[in-house]
Write a protein that holds these residues in place. Structure first.
Motif, PDB file in Angstrom:
ATOM      1  N   TYR A 115      40.327  50.166  40.293  1.00 27.04           N
ATOM      2  CA  TYR A 115      40.273  48.738  39.994  1.00 27.04           C
ATOM      3  C   TYR A 115      38.821  48.286  40.094  1.00 27.04           C
ATOM      4  O   TYR A 115      37.955  49.048  40.524  1.00 27.04           O
ATOM      5  CB  TYR A 115      41.187  47.932  40.928  1.00 27.04           C
ATOM      6  N   TRP A 117      35.953  44.630  40.430  1.00 32.65           N
ATOM      7  CA  TRP A 117      35.720  43.218  40.741  1.00 32.65           C
ATOM      8  C   TRP A 117      35.282  42.536  39.457  1.00 32.65           C
ATOM      9  O   TRP A 117      34.417  43.030  38.738  1.00 32.65           O
ATOM     10  CB  TRP A 117      34.649  43.084  41.809  1.00 32.65           C
ATOM     11  N   LYS A 118      35.886  41.413  39.157  1.00 32.09           N
ATOM     12  CA  LYS A 118      35.559  40.669  37.943  1.00 32.09           C
ATOM     13  C   LYS A 118      34.724  39.438  38.304  1.00 32.09           C
ATOM     14  O   LYS A 118      35.115  38.644  39.163  1.00 32.09           O
ATOM     15  CB  LYS A 118      36.833  40.234  37.202  1.00 32.09           C
ATOM     16  N   GLN A 122      39.129  35.711  32.699  1.00 26.97           N
ATOM     17  CA  GLN A 122      40.403  35.274  33.266  1.00 26.97           C
ATOM     18  C   GLN A 122      40.550  35.624  34.745  1.00 26.97           C
ATOM     19  O   GLN A 122      41.155  34.890  35.511  1.00 26.97           O
ATOM     20  CB  GLN A 122      41.540  35.910  32.461  1.00 26.97           C
ATOM     21  N   TYR A 123      39.997  36.775  35.160  1.00 24.49           N
ATOM     22  CA  TYR A 123      40.157  37.236  36.538  1.00 24.49           C
ATOM     23  C   TYR A 123      38.881  37.089  37.356  1.00 24.49           C
ATOM     24  O   TYR A 123      38.666  37.836  38.311  1.00 24.49           O
ATOM     25  CB  TYR A 123      40.636  38.688  36.540  1.00 24.49           C
ATOM     26  N   LYS A 126      38.075  37.957  41.333  1.00 24.87           N
ATOM     27  CA  LYS A 126      39.247  38.708  41.803  1.00 24.87           C
ATOM     28  C   LYS A 126      39.057  40.194  41.514  1.00 24.87           C
ATOM     29  O   LYS A 126      38.282  40.581  40.650  1.00 24.87           O
ATOM     30  CB  LYS A 126      40.508  38.214  41.095  1.00 24.87           C
ATOM     31  N   PHE A 128      40.731  43.420  39.886  1.00 24.79           N
ATOM     32  CA  PHE A 128      41.690  43.578  38.795  1.00 24.79           C
ATOM     33  C   PHE A 128      41.870  45.061  38.479  1.00 24.79           C
ATOM     34  O   PHE A 128      40.905  45.786  38.279  1.00 24.79           O
ATOM     35  CB  PHE A 128      41.195  42.834  37.550  1.00 24.79           C
ATOM     36  N   ASP A 133      47.893  45.632  35.204  1.00 23.09           N
ATOM     37  CA  ASP A 133      47.578  44.209  35.457  1.00 23.09           C
ATOM     38  C   ASP A 133      47.794  43.786  36.908  1.00 23.09           C
ATOM     39  O   ASP A 133      48.310  42.705  37.182  1.00 23.09           O
ATOM     40  CB  ASP A 133      48.382  43.297  34.521  1.00 23.09           C
ATOM     41  N   VAL A 135      46.456  42.262  40.276  1.00 20.32           N
ATOM     42  CA  VAL A 135      45.394  41.322  40.620  1.00 20.32           C
ATOM     43  C   VAL A 135      45.416  41.098  42.128  1.00 20.32           C
ATOM     44  O   VAL A 135      46.472  40.849  42.719  1.00 20.32           O
ATOM     45  CB  VAL A 135      45.571  39.975  39.876  1.00 20.32           C
ATOM     46  N   TYR A 136      44.220  41.173  42.741  1.00 24.43           N
ATOM     47  CA  TYR A 136      44.059  40.977  44.186  1.00 24.43           C
ATOM     48  C   TYR A 136      42.973  39.940  44.423  1.00 24.43           C
ATOM     49  O   TYR A 136      42.009  39.847  43.657  1.00 24.43           O
ATOM     50  CB  TYR A 136      43.613  42.271  44.870  1.00 24.43           C
ATOM     51  N   ASP A 137      43.084  39.194  45.507  1.00 26.77           N
ATOM     52  CA  ASP A 137      42.003  38.268  45.850  1.00 26.77           C
ATOM     53  C   ASP A 137      40.924  38.984  46.661  1.00 26.77           C
ATOM     54  O   ASP A 137      41.023  40.187  46.929  1.00 26.77           O
ATOM     55  CB  ASP A 137      42.538  37.032  46.582  1.00 26.77           C
ATOM     56  N   ASP A 144      49.051  39.036  41.642  1.00 25.02           N
ATOM     57  CA  ASP A 144      49.893  39.209  40.467  1.00 25.02           C
ATOM     58  C   ASP A 144      50.040  40.694  40.158  1.00 25.02           C
ATOM     59  O   ASP A 144      49.204  41.503  40.550  1.00 25.02           O
ATOM     60  CB  ASP A 144      49.264  38.489  39.268  1.00 25.02           C
TER      61      ASP A 144
END
Length: 180
Positions: A115, A117-118, A122-123, A126, A128, A133, A135-137, A144
């Protein structure tokens, strides 16, 4: 008491030759067992050893002062029996306002995909995982997607100005964090 070489019986039915044969077999068996136990232990020892987990130096603390999470790549050495393999791994370092660090295993908890970091789109802000798909904070919590648990957190410490990570891999796809 034994039959001699000329066949004279001295009161028993066991000949000297048979007795010496049994004695030689017993001594040979004893020597084989005494010598064989360490050899078998040596051959089976690598199969009983567990995977080594250790602290890995991933860089100077000064290199991680930016507030943006940073991916770090490193190589770990694993032993499987007599085979030694060098595997590439990643982890994400998230600097905290108090000067401490969060470190996450670089594999998604869903299917162990990589994964990232964006910073935009859109992300933005977060983590990603594009495979499914996920999604982590910033704190590793699932926002998600299909991941069954939050990102796998790794222990960190600082030694002599170097950031150290206690690296481990975890079983993907299960709700609880289970080390491999």
């Amino acid at each position: 008491m034994f039959t001699d070489d000329q066949g004279h019986n001295n009161g028993t039915t066991v000949s000297r030759r048979i007795f010496l044969g049994y004695t030689a077999a017993a001594i040979s068996s004893f020597i084989s067992i005494v010598a064989g136990i360490p050899i078998i232990g040596y051959l089976l020892a690598p199969l009983r050893q567990k995977q080594d987990v250790k602290w890995i130096s991933i860089g100077r603390v000064a290199d991680f002062t930016a507030s943006i999470p940073q991916m770090v790549q490193f190589t770990i050495t694993r032993r499987d029996g007599w085979v030694e393999a060098h595997d590439s791994r990643t982890c994400w370092i998230v600097p905290q306002p108090d000067g401490s660090f969060l470190a996450y295993n670089g594999r998604c908890t869903h299917l162990a995909c990589a994964y990232s970091w964006k910073n935009d789109g859109q992300y933005a802000g977060k983590f990603f995982c594009p495979c499914h798909d996920g999604v982590y904070d910033r704190n590793g919590m699932v926002l998600d997607g299909p991941p069954p648990r939050k990102l796998d957190r790794l222990e960190t410490k600082v030694e002599d100005g170097m950031l150290m990570v206690f690296y481990r891999d975890f079983r993907p796809g299960v709700p609880n964090q289970e080390p491999l």
